[in-house]
Design a protein around this motif. Structure first.
Motif, short mmCIF file in Angstrom:
data_model
loop_
_atom_site.label_atom_id
_atom_site.label_comp_id
_atom_site.label_asym_id
_atom_site.label_seq_id
_atom_site.Cartn_x
_atom_site.Cartn_y
_atom_site.Cartn_z
N ALA A 3 61.82 -79.07 -49.86
CA ALA A 3 61.23 -80.26 -49.24
C ALA A 3 59.97 -79.92 -48.47
O ALA A 3 59.76 -80.33 -47.35
N ALA A 4 59.12 -79.11 -49.07
CA ALA A 4 57.88 -78.69 -48.43
C ALA A 4 56.74 -79.60 -48.83
O ALA A 4 56.70 -80.12 -49.92
N VAL A 5 55.77 -79.77 -47.94
CA VAL A 5 54.59 -80.59 -48.21
C VAL A 5 53.42 -79.67 -48.47
O VAL A 5 53.23 -78.68 -47.79
N ARG A 6 52.65 -80.01 -49.51
CA ARG A 6 51.45 -79.24 -49.80
C ARG A 6 50.23 -80.09 -49.46
O ARG A 6 50.12 -81.22 -49.89
N ASP A 7 49.31 -79.55 -48.64
CA ASP A 7 48.10 -80.29 -48.28
C ASP A 7 47.09 -80.15 -49.39
O ASP A 7 46.27 -79.25 -49.41
N GLY A 8 47.16 -81.06 -50.33
CA GLY A 8 46.35 -80.95 -51.54
C GLY A 8 47.16 -80.23 -52.59
O GLY A 8 48.38 -80.25 -52.57
N ALA A 9 46.50 -79.57 -53.52
CA ALA A 9 47.21 -78.89 -54.60
C ALA A 9 46.75 -77.46 -54.69
O ALA A 9 45.66 -77.09 -54.28
N ALA A 10 47.63 -76.62 -55.23
CA ALA A 10 47.16 -75.29 -55.61
C ALA A 10 46.16 -75.49 -56.73
O ALA A 10 46.37 -76.29 -57.61
N VAL A 11 45.07 -74.78 -56.69
CA VAL A 11 44.00 -75.06 -57.66
C VAL A 11 43.65 -73.84 -58.48
O VAL A 11 43.79 -72.70 -58.03
N ALA A 12 43.17 -74.08 -59.69
CA ALA A 12 42.83 -72.98 -60.59
C ALA A 12 41.56 -72.30 -60.12
O ALA A 12 40.67 -72.92 -59.59
N GLY A 13 41.45 -71.02 -60.33
CA GLY A 13 40.24 -70.34 -59.92
C GLY A 13 40.15 -68.90 -60.34
O GLY A 13 40.95 -68.41 -61.10
N TYR A 14 39.18 -68.24 -59.75
CA TYR A 14 38.88 -66.87 -60.14
C TYR A 14 39.66 -65.87 -59.31
O TYR A 14 40.03 -64.81 -59.77
N GLY A 415 43.46 -75.70 -63.74
CA GLY A 415 43.72 -76.54 -62.58
C GLY A 415 45.16 -77.02 -62.56
O GLY A 415 45.83 -77.12 -63.59
N GLU A 416 45.63 -77.32 -61.37
CA GLU A 416 46.96 -77.90 -61.20
C GLU A 416 47.00 -79.31 -61.78
O GLU A 416 45.99 -80.02 -61.78
N ILE A 417 48.14 -79.70 -62.29
CA ILE A 417 48.29 -80.97 -62.99
C ILE A 417 49.07 -81.96 -62.13
O ILE A 417 50.21 -81.70 -61.75
N SER A 418 48.45 -83.13 -61.83
CA SER A 418 49.14 -84.14 -61.03
C SER A 418 50.03 -85.02 -61.87
O SER A 418 50.96 -85.65 -61.37
N GLY A 419 49.76 -85.07 -63.17
CA GLY A 419 50.56 -85.87 -64.07
C GLY A 419 49.89 -86.00 -65.42
O GLY A 419 48.69 -85.74 -65.57
N GLY A 432 45.68 -85.56 -65.18
CA GLY A 432 45.09 -85.45 -63.84
C GLY A 432 44.97 -83.99 -63.44
O GLY A 432 45.97 -83.26 -63.44
N VAL A 433 43.76 -83.55 -63.11
CA VAL A 433 43.51 -82.16 -62.73
C VAL A 433 43.16 -82.09 -61.24
O VAL A 433 42.22 -82.75 -60.79
N CYS A 434 43.93 -81.31 -60.50
CA CYS A 434 43.69 -81.16 -59.06
C CYS A 434 42.97 -79.84 -58.80
O CYS A 434 43.41 -78.78 -59.25
N ASP A 435 41.86 -79.92 -58.07
CA ASP A 435 41.09 -78.72 -57.76
C ASP A 435 40.10 -79.08 -56.66
O ASP A 435 39.58 -80.19 -56.61
N ARG A 436 39.84 -78.12 -55.78
CA ARG A 436 38.90 -78.39 -54.67
C ARG A 436 37.48 -78.59 -55.16
O ARG A 436 36.69 -79.26 -54.50
N VAL A 437 37.14 -78.05 -56.31
CA VAL A 437 35.79 -78.20 -56.84
C VAL A 437 35.77 -79.02 -58.13
O VAL A 437 34.97 -79.92 -58.28
N TYR A 438 36.71 -78.73 -59.04
CA TYR A 438 36.65 -79.33 -60.37
C TYR A 438 37.76 -80.35 -60.62
O TYR A 438 38.21 -80.53 -61.74
N ALA A 439 38.18 -81.05 -59.58
CA ALA A 439 39.15 -82.14 -59.75
C ALA A 439 38.56 -83.18 -60.69
O ALA A 439 37.38 -83.52 -60.62
N SER A 440 39.41 -83.70 -61.59
CA SER A 440 38.89 -84.65 -62.58
C SER A 440 40.03 -85.31 -63.33
O SER A 440 41.21 -85.00 -63.15
N LEU A 441 39.65 -86.24 -64.20
CA LEU A 441 40.58 -86.89 -65.11
C LEU A 441 40.14 -86.57 -66.53
O LEU A 441 39.05 -86.94 -66.96
N LEU A 442 40.99 -85.85 -67.25
CA LEU A 442 40.72 -85.53 -68.65
C LEU A 442 41.27 -86.63 -69.54
O LEU A 442 42.41 -87.06 -69.37
#
Length: 457
Positions: A3-14, A415-419, A432-442
């Motif tokens: 039951a943990a809350v994440r502030d945003g999502a883990a995001v894909a990166g280098y 990137g992390e997937i919101s759905g 849905g792609v969650c990312d601090r820089v490349y968040a988007s909708l594919l």
């Protein structure tokens, strides 16, 4: 579930800056920009107003990507690999090795990797159509990924921080549907509805179907709104338990045609509401937190999965267990029924999706493996031709149910997937792609035999 809350999502990166091993993890946070010492130096340049400003602006400039641009060589997410110190293929190889799958039973995924062979990716059922950077999907709980829904091949609803947004791929218009950061209260009186409403709801799960939008919260909140209406119609708290998080919502029609909502909660309960009277019809309790339920097409059975290795098949009328499904090695968070009502699928943190046949539940019909993480979301196409599932990040798999799950397409990004969601006509697939820089909708479109007809669809 945790039951943990994440502030945003883990995001894909280098580079995983906050992981001592430098590895990406489902419950960790990564930086997609460039990473390493060069990234930190660039951050310093930006703070000092140095020469790094222009380069950083170029790297992170928000640009959409069309199918034509992708065919011409542009990365579908707009990631400028030519300016980075690693190629896309090399980063993919590193990501496959370094990504840490979240498990409640250690090595459950590693064990399944050894005994379950991946189906060859030899097919292509959906092709890339468009990536919009205006849409910024988000995740609050790293294990719950049902936060994006398509109601047509052009209309998508999604969570973005505290707001439900709507995106039209036809008009490229982005609008706000419901803001949970402030006070939300129903405009109508219904027995059992909390007229005082809620403030600051943290949305854990979402469902949009049959003209109804229903959101669930971390404190057991349930908020219902008719799509297209301005006001909220119904608010209730499903449970007063300390372990109250709403894990999943399933909107469906009963055998008589009335609109129903089935809610899965962390208090071990499954609740069914009538959405015409907004009354609680059924409340079933089990021995473990329920992470997801799905109703069979004939409305007679419920697939129930949660914080247990085994899944359940139960009578939808009374909640009694009719079958226990043995095979998964960890907790499950996803389920879905084939439209024929004979088969259904369950997704697990052991990195597998199992397909079951109600006519013989002694063993699973198929065991389908992911690449890097838990199976968090499963969808069947409305015609039953395809079954799709998403991992927590980077991969969506499309299987041919018609070919007995022996043919597969792999959709690959970072990137992390919101759905994930198919449009009702199956023509569009949205991710849905969650990312601090490349968040988007594919946006992907179904491949047709006669490609020249696509321009008319």
């Amino acid at each position: 579930m945790a039951a943990a809350v994440r502030d945003g999502a883990a995001v894909a990166g280098y580079m995983a800056e906050d992981d001592p091993d430098g590895a990406a993890s489902e419950d960790g946070d990564m930086d997609v920009e460039v990473g390493g010492e060069e990234s930190q130096a660039r951050d310093g340049d930006r703070r000092d107003g140095g020469d790094g400003d222009d380069e950083y602006a170029l790297l992170t400039r928000i640009t959409d990507t069309s199918a034509a641009e992708a065919r011409a060589g542009k990365d579908i997410q707009g990631i400028p690999w030519e300016r980075l110190q690693i190629t896309r293929s090399d980063y993919r190889k590193a990501r496959l090795v370094q990504y840490k799958n979240y498990e409640n039973f250690p090595q459950s995924g590693e064990l399944m990797d050894k005994i379950c062979k991946q189906v060859d990716k030899i097919s292509k059922y959906y092709e890339f159509h468009y990536n919009t950077r205006l849409v910024k999907p988000s995740i609050l709980h790293f294990q719950l990924r049902n936060l994006l829904w398509a109601t047509s091949k052009h209309d998508v609803y999604f969570m973005s921080n505290s707001t439900v947004g709507h995106w039209s791929s036809l008009s490229h218009n982005l609008s706000e549907v419901l803001d949970f950061s402030g006070h939300v209260a129903p405009a109508q009186k219904h027995p059992g509805s909390l007229l005082e409403g809620f403030s600051g709801v943290q949305v854990s799960t979402l469902s949009v179907n049959e003209g109804l939008l229903v959101a669930g919260g971390f404190q057991g909140e349930l908020i219902c709104k008719v799509v297209g209406d301005r006001d909220v119609k119904f608010c209730t708290r499903t449970t007063l338990s300390d372990n109250a998080i709403t894990n999943a919502i399933d909107i469906h029609r009963s055998a008589s045609g009335s609109l129903r909502v089935t809610v899965s909660n962390n208090d071990c309960g499954v609740r069914e509401f009538d959405m015409e009277t907004f009354q609680l019809l059924n409340h079933f309790s089990y021995n473990w937190p329920v992470n997801h339920t799905s109703v069979s097409p004939d409305r007679k059975l419920l697939a129930v999965v949660g914080d247990d290795r085994d899944a359940l098949l139960v009578d939808s009328r009374n909640g009694k267990v009719t079958s226990t499904l043995v095979g998964h090695l960890d907790y499950s968070f996803a389920s879905a029924w084939h439209p024929d009502g004979r088969t259904f699928a369950t997704g697990n943190q052991d990195k597998t999706c199992r397909v079951w046949d109600v006519r013989n539940l002694s063993t699973s019909l198929s065991v389908l493996r992911g690449n890097i993480g838990a199976i968090r979301c499963i969808r069947y196409s409305s015609d039953g031709q395809f079954m799709l599932f998403s991992e927590p990040a980077d991969f969506v798999h499309v299987y041919s149910a018609a070919a007995d799950y022996k043919k597969r397409q792999e959709i690959d990004f970072f990137g992390e997937i919101s759905g994930i969601s198919l449009s009702p006509d199956d023509e569009s697939l949205f991710v849905g792609v969650c990312d601090r820089v490349y968040a988007s909708l594919l946006h992907y479109r179904m491949v047709h035999s006669f490609g020249y007809l696509d321009s008319f669809m």
